[in-house]
Each structure stands twice: as structure tokens, then as C-alpha cells.
Scaffold this active site. Structure first.
Site, PDB file in Angstrom:
ATOM      1  N   LYS A 225      64.058  84.949  75.728  1.00  0.00           N
ATOM      2  CA  LYS A 225      65.309  84.814  74.967  1.00  0.00           C
ATOM      3  C   LYS A 225      64.959  84.396  73.539  1.00  0.00           C
ATOM      4  CE  LYS A 225      68.302  85.037  78.590  1.00  0.00           C
ATOM      5  NZ  LYS A 225      69.472  85.915  78.708  1.00  0.00           N
ATOM      6  N   HIS A 284      63.743  78.033  84.485  1.00  0.00           N
ATOM      7  CA  HIS A 284      64.267  78.266  83.141  1.00  0.00           C
ATOM      8  C   HIS A 284      64.446  76.969  82.348  1.00  0.00           C
ATOM      9  CE1 HIS A 284      64.829  82.165  84.729  1.00  0.00           C
ATOM     10  NE2 HIS A 284      66.042  82.030  85.193  1.00  0.00           N
TER      11      HIS A 284
END
Length: 809
Positions: A225, A284
Site C-alpha cells: 500500500k 498487516h
């Protein structure tokens, strides 16, 4: 093609500096040859699980993007989609997926169609299951390379399959489909990487027997990301501002959040095994935590240095306890599991779909700073962000309407890495204007103007410097490019993986039978999932009306029940298994202490002796770092007439299990004076009167903020016994009494003094108390028979804390 021979026609051995020039020339020529060879290499990419959901949504598009980026740079490619689907169905599926691929906005439609056609011609489906299938693939790749006059640069195998299939695939690749000498192999692995520490170790050992560590790329797509990938570069490029700020002296807290509006429908078989902590937090959010908390290496481009600093961050993480987590489950989840997994109507899942976690780092930089990790399904919005909130001690004399956005120190100060979705809708890095103007790479990030009317964390967007990517890219496209270019810093190594599981597994084990709070889902959740923290403990802000709820299985286990809230003798009752009960009581005492100190500047706590409170003392000592001990006065409810150093002494128990572990000013500790003038509880020494005078002098209205009592099997409380009417009424605050058990002589607070308290907690534990618990539940006010029945605070609150064995037998 230019010759790779380093000697030119006029070379002479006698020319000055000839050998130095020769060395440089040879090096440059060889480098040129190697680069030329690299540009001519052929790369085969094999996508295993090519017909799956992940491949359909992200991976084929990512491979197409890789082709767009690299095809014109000399490499040749072939793409092989593989699955257990028949050849005919697999080809049909791939044709549909490849037709749906898209090009970046700056590629003209005719050119896009041409590139898609090239990619489709280079892509083929094949059935891969047996070692013979892998041998056939190997021969086809070698034949193509030879036929087209190429040399093989390497192969990428992307495992988009469940982990149980890894071992067989790895064995087949290793034995039948490795590239030849001089070519590289890269295998890409998708999470989950194990279910706990043991399974992760087993999987790592198994894969390690087939592949080298440098050949393995474990994907955590959050590391692709754009906002997450910017954390380390941002910290590096803004060192001059952040070096003084990025620590416990200035950071109030760090929030790492990933919220989803979708639920787990269609994925309950996966979710039942893993739950939200394993699905999101263990990987994550933990990776993001290490990027924020780790010490910054001198060279952030060195993935080896970054890995070492991340491992150091893992070592500094304080171990999680059950009290470090709050869990929830959206209301429809159990019904979805029953329907999708064919469970009986009586089945109730304990799998959390929401979790809030409180983490701490035990190092000089971050000591005392809370790191909040939160994720959940069926929440009110879809959003992900990392928020570093700085402390603010400023006060502005002018009203807010006169504040200058760029300068006012009263505005909140924060740095936000906005991962995506939510109000902004796209990745961004935001810095409060009253902090500093940040530096970001201009080629990949651009400053954007605030959108009128848009607010973020309670402030208009104009309060921030806002930067967004010049070109927004999908995480998988970025990671596939990094795999191709061997940028290992964006992937999880074995060491990194196991360090994470070491951190999370104890908490997961402790929560196995924990019943999550049920929430309706979506905007209807209201404040039900709000939580707050104190010291090391996390708890929901809003109390939920709870009742006994059995977990799955025909024979409920102790922890399959929630805390029971009911009434006992017309007063509130809290009942649970011992561990949960003690944790609840400790939390309630701390909350009462904090409130008392906030209102009156001090907290007066009177503690009963005996064996029951020992676990409570230990819990308060070891798990409540936010307890206001410096403002707490500790008193004794009762004492045995023995020297204070005697093992029978209640004060000695308090000293051993609590006082030696916490910092209470010595003048705030008030042992009962049972040993005066070298005599024990002699009436003429007036020890009881001395203690009463001390209470009257220090405790306003002689009203303790909280008195902790127990209940004996004969109905006694404190050292007030049925056989000894002393202290059950009258004016005396402290009395000498007689016990039916050794040591017979005692000193105790009187019942009238106990009943002046603002709050009285009665702790009752153990199967031996079941009979007296039943009996006392039926009697009225009869303190001479059962002194505990006389505990009725005049204007305070009485709360009973009973474990299930005492309450239910």
C-alpha cells in the site's frame, strides 16, 4: 552488436597508467556484457491458483502491469496459469480474466488493445498436479528458450493456493522444475503463514527444506500500500523535524486502524479457523506497528538493516495479556456459520470479527506510549490509517475563531498515513500545519489542496499539509514489481514471521474460550464497540447487559461463559470464573481510585486479609500501571494479633503480594497497631482507639472510598464473628474482637464504620462458600447471626463479587 573484447587496436603496454586504464576498461566491458545479457533474459511466471478469487481480482492485473513496465526493456516473458481445474475450463476462465484487464489512464486505447493482445499470446493455462506435470512444464520452458535463442534469467512461482498445498507444490518445484545453473528462482507465498507459533515454525521448516530464504517472498499486501510503503522514507526524509518528536516525550498515542463494512459471508470456513486477529492484526497491523516504532537505520534502502531493526522492535514489545484485548462479533455471524458450514441450530461461534488491542513497547523511546490496533468487519465505514497523535500542552488565550491555522499551537498535532477509502477515498500522507511542512519525493507524491467541507479527525482538511501519490497504484502490482526486481524489503522473512507469532500466540491462546461482545453491525453499532484503556488494561467504555451464554460443545468449559451481572441480597452481583472475576474487580478498584483522585486528590482503600485477596493484590501489582498509587492511602479492614512480620499477619500478606511491587509513599500505608509496647492487642495500649483517631484525622467523615471485604463460611466478615457481638453496633470505629480460630485475638473495623464507605466490595470465592452464599441470600438483616448481613452502606454502594463455584456450586 558491440564487441565485448576490451583491447582496442592501439593499445600499448608501455603507455603510462595503462594497467589502471586496462582494469577499468575490462570491468566496464564485462559489466556491459552482463547488463546486455540481463536485458536478453527470459522470465517464466507461473501463477498457481490462477482461477481463484485473488488471481481474478488482483494477480492477473498485477502481472499485466509488470509486462507493461518491463516488456520494452529487453526481457522476454511467458505467463503460465495453473490450477486443478480441467484444461478446458481453465482456458475458458483465463480468457475471460485476460479480456477484462485494464491499462493505466495514460495509455491510449489502441495501444492498450495491442498490449493486451501481446500479453494474451504469452499466457497459457496448464494443469499442474503431479511431478510429471512439473517435468513437462520444465521441458516446455527449456525448449522455448532454446528455440528462440534466448537464455533463461529466472522463474517466479506465485502460490495463490491454501497453505496445506504448499508442501506438495514446493516438493515438485524443487525436484522437477527448478531452472538451470545461472538462473534464479523466486517463490511467492500468500498468507496465512500458520495458525500460531508452532504451525508457523512447522511450515517454515517444511518450506526451508525445499527453498533458500532468499528465494522466498512472503506477501503481506499492506506493505505494498502506497501510504504504508511511505512510512520509512517519510521518517528518513524528515529526520531533522522528527528526531526530537518521535518519542514518548511528545507522542501521546499511535493508532493503527483497519475497518471494513463488509461481513464474512461466503468466507466463514476461513474465518472460523482464523478470526480477525490472525486475519488482520497479526500480519498487516503488526507490520505497520514495527515500521512506526522501529529505530531508523542509517540506510533505509538496505532491507537487511530494516529487517534487523524490525526484529529489535519485536523484542521490545511487551507481552500481551487477556486484559490487553476487547473482542466483538457481529450479530449475524453465528447464523452465517450455521448455514454455510451446516452446524446445528444450537451452535454459537466464539470467533471474533472485531478486536481492539493495546500494545506497549518497553524501550526508552516508547515507554508508556499506547499503541492501539483495531480491526473489524460489519463496521460503520471502510477505512485504513496510521495516526500518530502528539501531546499538546498549549493553551491559547484567544478563542478558536482567531486562531491562525498555520501557527496556532492549540490545534491538534498529528501525522496520518491514510491507507485508503474512508472520507479521502485514496492514499495520502497528512501532517498538521502547526507541526512542520514535510518533505516527500516529488516524483511520486504531490501536495494537494484541501477539499472544502471535508473534515478528518474533527478538523477541516485545510489544517493539514496533504500529499497524495502522483500515480495511484494497486498494492499487488507494486509487490509483483518488487519481486521481479528482488526488492525483499517489502516482504516477510522467516525471522520476521516467527517474531510476530511469538508476540501474538500467548494472547490468542488466552482468548480461545472468550465470548466476544455481540454487535448489530454497521452504523447501528453506536458506542457499543468504543473502548478505553488504563495502564495495561483495555475495556469497553459502555457496559453491556450480560448474562450466562454457553459456548459450543455439549459440555461447557469454564471460560465459555461471560461475566454474569445480576442481584444478590438486592445489591449488584458480578460473577465469573476466578481469573475473569479478579480482573474485573481489579479494574473496578482502579476506576474508583482514578475517580476519587480526580475529585478529591486522594483515594482511601481499606483491604481485608486472608487468602482470597492474594490473587487480587498480584493482579493490581503486575497489571495496573496506571493506578494512582502515589495518591492512595492503604488501610487494613482487620488484623490478627501477631507481630507485623509474622506470616499470619494480614499486613505481611499485603506487603509480600502488593506493597513491595508498587510505589506507595510509606506515610500513606497504615498498618493496624496490634503490637504496641511489645504487647499484642492489650486493651490498655488503646491500639483500637489510636487507629480510629488516625482514620478520623485523615479520612474525610471517616468514609473510606472503598472497603474490600470477604465472607467466611460462618457468615463473618472482617473480624466480626457471630459468637462475638463486639463491633456490630455502637459508636466505636475500631474494635478488638475474638475469633473462633487461631489466632483468637483480632482487631477490626466496626460495622458502623464499614457502612460509612462510599463503596463496599465483597469478594467470595471457592466451592466451600457455596453453602453460606445460599444461606445468606435468604436471610434479612441479622448481623448477630450472620455479620455479613449487616453490611449495608448508609449512602454508598455494595457490590458482590462471586466466582461461579461460590455462586453456583
Amino acid at each position: 552488436m558491440a564487441s565485448c573484447h576490451p583491447w582496442g587496436p592501439g593499445a600499448t603496454l608501455r603507455h603510462p597508467g595503462f594497467w589502471k586504464m586496462l582494469t577499468v576498461a575490462v570491468f566496464m566491458a564485462l559489466l556491459g556484457c552482463l547488463q546486455a545479457q540481463e536485458h536478453q533474459g527470459h522470465v517464466s511466471i507461473i501463477l498457481l491458483g490462477a482461477t481463484g478469487d485473488l488471481a481474478k481480482k488482483y494477480l492477473w492485473q498485477g502481472l499485466f502491469q509488470l509486462y507493461l513496465d518491463e516488456a520494452g526493456k529487453g526481457h522476454s516473458f511467458s505467463f503460465h496459469g495453473s490450477a486443478l481445474t480441467t484444461t478446458e475450463k481453465g482456458q475458458e476462465f483465463m480468457a475471460k480474466v485476460l479480456e477484462s484487464l485494464s491499462c493505466p489512464k495514460d495509455v491510449a486505447p489502441p495501444r492498450c488493445a495491442e498490449l493486451k493482445d501481446q500479453f494474451q499470446q504469452l499466457s497459457q493455462y496448464r494443469h499442474l498436479k503431479t511431478s510429471e506435470d512439473y517435468l513437462a512444464l520444465n521441458k516446455d520452458i527449456e525448449a522455448r528458450v532454446q528455440r528462440e535463442g534466448l537464455w533463461e534469467a529466472g522463474r517466479i512461482f506465485y502460490f495463490s493456493v491454501p497453505p496445506f498445498a504448499y508442501a506438495d507444490i514446493a516438493r515438485n518445484i524443487n525436484s522437477s522444475c527448478r531452472p538451470g545453473p545461472g538462473a534464479w528462482l523466486r517463490v511467492v507465498l500468500e498468507k496465512p503463514f500458520g495458525h500460531d507459533l508452532l504451525s508457523a515454525q512447522q511450515l517454515a521448516t517444511e518450506l526451508g527444506s525445499f527453498f533458500q530464504e532468499e528465494e522466498m517472498y512472503r506477501v503481506d499486501h499492506y506493505l505494498g500500500k502506497q501510504a504504508v510503503a511511505q512510512i520509512l522514507p517519510f521518517r528518513d526524509q524528515n529526520r531533522k523535524f522528527l528526531d526530537g518528536l518521535w518519542n514518548r516525550h511528545y507522542v501521546e498515542r499511535v493508532e493503527i486502524i483497519m475497518k471494513e463494512t463488509v461481513d464474512a459471508e461466503g468466507r466463514t470456513s476461513f474465518y472460523e479457523k482464523y478470526g480477525v486477529i490472525r486475519d488482520v492484526l497479526q500480519n498487516h497491523l503488526t507490520e505497520i506497528l514495527t515500521l512506526v516504532a522501529m529505530e531508523l537505520p542509517h540506510n533505509v534502502s538496505s532491507w537487511e538493516a530494516v529487517l534487523q531493526h524490525k526484529l529489535q522492535a519485536f523484542q521490545a514489545l511487551r507481552g500481551l495479556q487477556k486484559g490487553s484485548a476487547v473482542l466483538g462479533q457481529y450479530q449475524a455471524y453465528s447464523e452465517q456459520v450455521r448455514r454455510e458450514l451446516q452446524k446445528p441450530d444450537s451452535f454459537h461461534s466464539l470467533t471474533p470479527t472485531f478486536a481492539g488491542i493495546l500494545a506497549h513497547m518497553d524501550n526508552l523511546r516508547w515507554e508508556g506510549v499506547p499503541f492501539i490496533l483495531m480491526s473489524g468487519k460489519a463496521l460503520d465505514e471502510r477505512v485504513g490509517y496510521v495516526r500518530i497523535l502528539f501531546k499538546n500542552r498549549a493553551y491559547c488565550a484567544q478563542s478558536e475563531k482567531h486562531w491562525v491555522t498555520d501557527q496556532s499551537q492549540c490545534l491538534p498535532r498529528q501525522i496520518i498515513f491514510y491507507i485508503g477509502h474512508g472520507e479521502l477515498g485514496s492514499p495520502a500522507v497528512l501532517v498538521s500545519r502547526n507541526l512542520f511542512r514535510p518533505s516527500l519525493p516529488s516524483k511520486s507524491w504531490k501536495e494537494v489542496e484541501g477539499q472544502p467541507g471535508l473534515r478528518l479527525f474533527g478538523r477541516p482538511l485545510s489544517d493539514y499539509y496533504v500529499y497524495s501519490p502522483v500515480r495511484e497504484q494497486d498494492a499487488y502490482s507494486i509487490l509483483i514489481s518488487h519481486i521481479f526486481h528482488r526488492r525483499k524489503g517489502s516482504f516477510i522473512t522467516t525471522e520476521n514471521l516467527l517474531a510476530s507469532w511469538v508476540f501474538w500466540t500467548p494472547l490468542l491462546d488466552s482468548l480461545v474460550h472468550e465470548v466476544p461482545r455481540i454487535y448489530p453491525g454497521g452504523a447501528e453499532n453506536g458506542h457499543l464497540l468504543d473502548f478505553e484503556f488504563s495502564g495495561n488494561q483495555l475495556s469497553f467504555s459502555q457496559q453491556q447487559l450480560e448474562q450466562l451464554v454457553p459456548g459450543p460443545g455439549s459440555v461447557p468449559k469454564p471460560s465459555d461463559f461471560q461475566v454474569l451481572r445480576a442481584k444478590y441480597r438486592e445489591s449488584p452481583l458480578i460473577s465469573a470464573w476466578p481469573e475473569e472475576l479478579i480482573a474485573k474487580l481489579a479494574n473496578d478498584i482502579e476506576a474508583t481510585a482514578v475517580q476519587a483522585v480526580r475529585r478529591f486528590g486522594k483515594f482511601h482503600l481499606a483491604l481485608s486479609g486472608g487468602s482470597s485477596p492474594i490473587d487480587l493484590f498480584q493482579q493490581l501489582a503486575m497489571g495496573h500501571y496506571g493506578f494512582p498509587w502515589a495518591h492512595t492511602h492503604l488501610w487494613l479492614v482487620d488484623e490478627r494479633c501477631v507481630p507485623l512480620w509474622d506470616p499470619e499477619s494480614n499486613f505481611q500478606g499485603l506487603q509480600a503480594h502488593l506493597l513491595q511491587h508498587v510505589r506507595v509513599p510509606y506515610y500513606n500505608i497504615h498498618p493496624m497497631p496490634v503490637h504496641l509496647h511489645q504487647r499484642l492487642c492489650a486493651e490498655e495500649d488503646q491500639g483500637a482507639q489510636i487507629y480510629a483517631e488516625e482514620i478520623s484525622a485523615l479520612v474525610t467523615n471517616s468514609s473510606f472510598d472503598l472497603v474490600l471485604l470477604g465472607m467466611g463460611p460462618d457468615g463473618h466478615t472482617a473480624s466480626l464473628f457471630p459468637q462475638s457481638p463486639t463491633g456490630l453496633d455502637g459508636e466505636q470505629l475500631v474494635v478488638l474482637t475474638k475469633s473462633p480460630f487461631r489466632p483468637y485475638d483480632r482487631m477490626s473495623l466496626s460495622l458502623p464504620l464499614i457502612n460509612r464507605a462510599r463503596k463496599v466490595a465483597v469478594l467470595v470465592m471457592g466451592r466451600m462458600k457455596r453453602e453460606i452464599t445460599t444461606l445468606v441470600s435468604r436471610v434479612g438483616y441479622e448481623p448477630k447471626k450472620w455479620p455479613i448481613s449487616g453490611v449495608l452502606p448508609a449512602s454508598g454502594q455494595l457490590v458482590w463479587y462471586m466466582d461461579y463455584e461460590a455462586f453456583l456450586g
